[in-house]
Design a protein around this motif. Structure first.
Motif, PDB file in Angstrom:
ATOM      1  N   LEU A   1       0.828  -1.200   0.000  1.00 51.45           N
ATOM      2  CA  LEU A   1       0.000   0.000   0.000  1.00 51.45           C
ATOM      3  C   LEU A   1       0.866   1.255   0.000  1.00 51.45           C
ATOM      4  CD1 LEU A   1      -2.836   1.271   0.174  1.00 51.45           C
ATOM      5  CD2 LEU A   1      -2.654   1.125   2.665  1.00 51.45           C
ATOM      6  N   TYR A   2       1.974   1.216   0.734  1.00 55.64           N
ATOM      7  CA  TYR A   2       2.862   2.375   0.823  1.00 55.64           C
ATOM      8  C   TYR A   2       3.575   2.635  -0.503  1.00 55.64           C
ATOM      9  CZ  TYR A   2       1.973   1.700   5.785  1.00 55.64           C
ATOM     10  OH  TYR A   2       1.358   1.556   6.999  1.00 55.64           O
ATOM     11  N   LEU A   3       3.788   1.580  -1.282  1.00 51.61           N
ATOM     12  CA  LEU A   3       4.427   1.752  -2.587  1.00 51.61           C
ATOM     13  C   LEU A   3       3.537   2.550  -3.539  1.00 51.61           C
ATOM     14  CD1 LEU A   3       6.044  -1.760  -3.169  1.00 51.61           C
ATOM     15  CD2 LEU A   3       7.175   0.355  -2.481  1.00 51.61           C
ATOM     16  N   TYR A   4       2.213   2.379  -3.410  1.00 52.28           N
ATOM     17  CA  TYR A   4       1.300   3.187  -4.226  1.00 52.28           C
ATOM     18  C   TYR A   4       1.507   4.672  -3.946  1.00 52.28           C
ATOM     19  CZ  TYR A   4      -1.283  -1.226  -4.873  1.00 52.28           C
ATOM     20  OH  TYR A   4      -1.641  -2.515  -5.172  1.00 52.28           O
ATOM     21  N   PHE A   5       1.621   4.994  -2.687  1.00 54.55           N
ATOM     22  CA  PHE A   5       1.832   6.393  -2.310  1.00 54.55           C
ATOM     23  C   PHE A   5       3.224   6.867  -2.715  1.00 54.55           C
ATOM     24  CE2 PHE A   5      -1.520   5.044   0.669  1.00 54.55           C
ATOM     25  CZ  PHE A   5      -2.456   6.045   0.433  1.00 54.55           C
ATOM     26  N   ALA A   6       4.207   5.960  -2.660  1.00 52.72           N
ATOM     27  CA  ALA A   6       5.575   6.327  -3.026  1.00 52.72           C
ATOM     28  C   ALA A   6       5.669   6.722  -4.495  1.00 52.72           C
ATOM     29  CB  ALA A   6       6.526   5.157  -2.734  1.00 52.72           C
ATOM     30  N   GLY A   7       4.803   6.156  -5.331  1.00 52.26           N
ATOM     31  CA  GLY A   7       4.777   6.534  -6.734  1.00 52.26           C
ATOM     32  C   GLY A   7       3.752   7.600  -7.046  1.00 52.26           C
ATOM     33  N   GLY A   8       2.564   7.459  -6.485  1.00 46.16           N
ATOM     34  CA  GLY A   8       1.467   8.357  -6.825  1.00 46.16           C
ATOM     35  C   GLY A   8       1.614   9.762  -6.277  1.00 46.16           C
ATOM     36  N   VAL A   9       2.088   9.895  -5.044  1.00 44.83           N
ATOM     37  CA  VAL A   9       2.209  11.231  -4.435  1.00 44.83           C
ATOM     38  C   VAL A   9       3.257  12.087  -5.151  1.00 44.83           C
ATOM     39  CG1 VAL A   9       2.838  12.481  -2.333  1.00 44.83           C
ATOM     40  CG2 VAL A   9       1.310  10.493  -2.196  1.00 44.83           C
ATOM     41  N   PRO A  10       4.485  11.589  -5.380  1.00 42.01           N
ATOM     42  CA  PRO A  10       5.449  12.404  -6.130  1.00 42.01           C
ATOM     43  C   PRO A  10       4.961  12.767  -7.529  1.00 42.01           C
ATOM     44  CG  PRO A  10       6.568  10.610  -5.017  1.00 42.01           C
ATOM     45  CD  PRO A  10       5.093  10.350  -4.880  1.00 42.01           C
ATOM     46  N   TRP A  11       4.279  11.830  -8.180  1.00 44.12           N
ATOM     47  CA  TRP A  11       3.743  12.143  -9.509  1.00 44.12           C
ATOM     48  C   TRP A  11       2.727  13.274  -9.421  1.00 44.12           C
ATOM     49  CZ3 TRP A  11      -0.793   9.174 -12.041  1.00 44.12           C
ATOM     50  CH2 TRP A  11      -1.100   9.744 -13.295  1.00 44.12           C
ATOM     51  N   GLY A  12       1.784  13.166  -8.488  1.00 43.41           N
ATOM     52  CA  GLY A  12       0.753  14.192  -8.348  1.00 43.41           C
ATOM     53  C   GLY A  12       1.337  15.550  -8.031  1.00 43.41           C
TER      54      GLY A  12
END
Length: 361
Positions: free
Chosen positions: A262-273
């Motif tokens: 779950l944390y990996l989703y945020f590790a990719g999605g947050v920097p992209w956003g």
């Protein structure tokens, strides 16, 4: 059942059309169709794995005492909005073996007085397709990727372009093809998880999403740091792929721990956003940038992704307090996670269109 059949027919047709057109186009001598043919071959290989897995019931029943490979927490038991300690093994239940907790009657998921909570609020069935809605809606990603790669014909032969000459998303090249293959790859691995409820399927499912998020994050951050200012544009494909590849290896190793996915989703999605928002602001406000993307494509995609993620949250019992056990149980009659898949597949196309809209100021 009717909705399952409808999804198979609709997305099956949506896959067959670009695949067939790409193959016919290449046979007729138009070499710009080769990415679509490569994408078709890639999709066929992945889907063969899916259908073989379904046909063999993902390996059948384990021998008593052997590990089943069931995904951790595939079924949780709850009393009201309180989870019970019982998390039965899905495949042992199917095979009528000891499920790992006591008091479960044949044909039931949980002990008397407790109700099951299923992943993404879709009831688990017996057989090779545990969650039909979530499984077959994943065909939308295969269709999205094949349509993207079929569209590459309008880029002409390798090296020719539409629009800005050095935008790698409007050329047949490493980045555009990699993006199309990633989109295709987001479908079958998710099918492997939802159809099998196996731990290895969960890893592939997570990594396919992480691959897309990380690609987007690296691409936009590199663009923000260099490419939109006119720097390092020729090196962009190689730089993005090297950084992205390294991150995927790291994430794949981290993702071996299912609690970390779950944390990996945020590790990719947050920097992209964050990078996208900064890119939009800088592109609109700064007079020094040399390249900009179409701002309204970003806005439309942002809204679509926001709605998509909201649906994901509301049909995910792992996310509280928005989806407590009773809420998830009440939502089982609606294919929320399937809708999430379908909207997300459209978002992959809009994301590509946004990247491809980059033009010299």
């Amino acid at each position: 059942m009717a909705l399952t059949v409808l999804m198979i027919i609709v997305f099956g047709i949506a896959i067959i059309i670009p695949a067939t057109w790409s193959i016919i186009g290449l046979i007729r001598g138009n070499t710009s169709f080769w990415p679509g043919v490569v994408g078709t071959a890639f999709a066929v290989i992945l889907l063969v794995v899916t259908f073989v897995g379904i046909g063999t019931n993902w390996g059948g029943c384990p021998k008593p005492g052997e590990p089943t490979g069931s995904s951790k927490g595939a079924v949780k038991c709850a009393t009201g909005d309180t989870y019970a300690p019982c998390e039965p093994d899905v495949w042992r239940l199917e095979c009528r073996q000891a499920p790992g907790c006591t008091g479960i009657s044949p044909g039931e998921f949980c002990p008397k007085g407790q109700k099951p909570v299923f992943p993404f609020c879709e009831h688990i069935q017996t057989g090779g397709v545990k969650q039909p809605w979530a499984t077959w809606s994943d065909l939308s990603f295969v269709a999205a990727g094949l349509w993207l790669m079929w569209f590459f014909q309008y880029f002409g032969s390798p090296g020719s372009t539409l629009g800005t000459r050095d935008n790698p998303m409007v050329t047949i090249g490493l980045l555009s093809i990699t993006y199309g293959l990633i989109v295709i790859f987001m479908g079958p691995p998710s099918q492997w998880f939802h159809a099998s409820m196996k731990e290895w399927g969960g890893w592939f499912d997570s990594m396919s999403v992480v691959a897309w998020l990380m690609f987007n994050a690296v691409y936009v951050i590199y663009t923000l740091a260099a490419a939109m200012w006119g720097n390092g544009r020729g090196m962009r494909p190689l730089a993005v792929l090297i950084i992205w590849g390294a991150l995927i290896v790291i994430c794949g190793l981290i993702g071996m721990n299912d609690d970390a996915r779950l944390y990996l989703y945020f590790a990719g999605g947050v920097p992209w956003g964050i990078a996208e928002v900064i890119y939009l602001i800088v592109g609109l406000k700064s007079s020094n940038v040399k390249y900009r993307r179409t701002w309204w494509l970003f806005v439309i995609n942002f809204v679509l992704l926001a709605v998509t993620m909201l649906i994901w949250v509301f049909f995910n019992p792992e996310v509280t307090p928005l989806t407590p056990p009773t809420a998830c149980q009440a939502r089982e009659a609606f294919p929320g996670h399937a809708l999430f898949h379908i909207l997300a597949s459209f978002a992959t196309i809009l994301t590509f269109a946004s990247f491809a809209s980059e033009r010299e100021v």
